[in-house]
Design an enzyme around this catalytic site. Structure first.
Site, PDB file in Angstrom:
ATOM      1  N   HIS A  37       0.831  -1.206   0.000  1.00 58.92           N
ATOM      2  CA  HIS A  37       0.000   0.000   0.000  1.00 58.92           C
ATOM      3  C   HIS A  37       0.864   1.255   0.000  1.00 58.92           C
ATOM      4  CE1 HIS A  37      -2.803   3.110   1.233  1.00 58.92           C
ATOM      5  NE2 HIS A  37      -3.801   2.291   0.981  1.00 58.92           N
ATOM      6  N   HIS A  89      -7.959  -2.420  -3.469  1.00 61.22           N
ATOM      7  CA  HIS A  89      -6.639  -2.145  -4.042  1.00 61.22           C
ATOM      8  C   HIS A  89      -6.116  -3.355  -4.816  1.00 61.22           C
ATOM      9  CE1 HIS A  89      -6.028   1.815  -2.512  1.00 61.22           C
ATOM     10  NE2 HIS A  89      -6.072   1.462  -1.239  1.00 61.22           N
TER      11      HIS A  89
END
Length: 285
Positions: free
Chosen positions: A165, A229
């Site tokens: 991330h 994501h």
């Protein structure tokens, strides 16, 4: 009534779709098996995720950290370990730690009126700076837990690429240290680690793969859950995803759309860190 057993609060970012919560659910199940004497519960650190999960399920989602801690306090739990299910010590981890330190630091004239007798926070998967638990040892244990991914990449004759991330507020250098330790442990399998946010982004990964002369790549989210994501930004079909961009570079790309929490060896890192946090504070889970 005061409880005679401790509590373990697992704190995850979470995912807005229930099917993407498998990584979180696996860590919770392993924690309950590892610490049958403790009260193990889950909270979600991202309010937006809690709202999305409530919308997608029609049910009340796990509470945020403050409410979860308040509930434990009202039920009489006096010794609590908060174990973040974050990959590294980024902004959510720091905010969670600040919340817990604030509650732990409350001083009252009557000790019984303090929120908790002991409230401690465990380390994220890749550790954190500090003298007690060297973070490079945590990173090496995480690299060892990823041996199954290395074996898959080796069997396919592919380079291994992780997409974390990252963030724009803290250094993402821990990803480079993970990459270095992966190279040391598995020198026969090229490995790159990049981030969705921060300096080590997609361009960094593309240059690295080009320099390796790779023709195939196994692309793996370095995330606890395979949420938005993973599905959209990393493994999506569009050219703006990592998979799409690498395919446009001429690479054969296979995505392993799976959360790290689903890998027992990786999930147990959080169990070990929770155990360490309790022992460091002088009690057992």
């Amino acid at each position: 009534m005061i409880q005679d057993r401790p509590a373990l609060l697992l704190a995850a970012h979470g995912a807005g779709r229930p099917q993407a919560m498998a990584g979180v659910d696996n860590v919770v199940a392993l924690a309950r098996a590892a610490f049958p004497h403790a009260e193990a519960r889950l909270c979600l650190t991202a309010e937006a995720v809690r709202r999305a999960l409530a919308k997608s399920t029609g049910a009340e989602p796990p509470p945020g950290p403050l409410l979860a801690l308040a509930q434990l306090r009202e039920e009489g739990f006096r010794e609590v370990v908060v174990q973040p299910l974050h990959i590294f010590a980024g902004s959510e981890f720091m905010d969670l730690t600040a919340l817990c330190q604030g509650l732990a630091g409350v001083q009252t004239l009557d000790p019984a009126h303090r929120p908790f007798d002991l409230l401690v926070v465990g380390r994220p998967a890749l550790g954190q700076p500090g003298p007690r638990h060297p973070y490079l040892e945590d990173i090496e244990r995480a690299a060892q837990a990823l041996a199954g991914d290395v074996e898959m990449a080796r069997a396919e004759g592919a380079a291994l690429c992780y997409a974390g991330h990252g963030n724009k507020r803290f250094s993402t250098g821990v990803y480079q240290e993970l990459q270095a330790l992966m190279g040391r442990l598995y020198p026969e399998t090229p490995c790159l680690v990049g981030a969705l946010d921060g300096l080590l982004g997609l361009d960094h990964v593309r240059r690295g793969l080009a320099g390796l002369g790779a023709g195939k790549v196994l692309l793996v989210p370095l995330l606890l859950v395979a949420g938005g994501h993973a599905v959209r930004d990393i493994c999506g079909q569009g050219v703006d995803s990592w998979a799409g961009a690498l395919a446009a570079d001429g690479l054969t790309v296979r995505c392993l759309s799976r959360g790290l929490g689903e890998v027992d060896a990786f999930a147990r890192l959080f169990i070990d860190h929770a155990r360490d946090a309790a022992q460091d504070a002088g009690f057992a889970l």
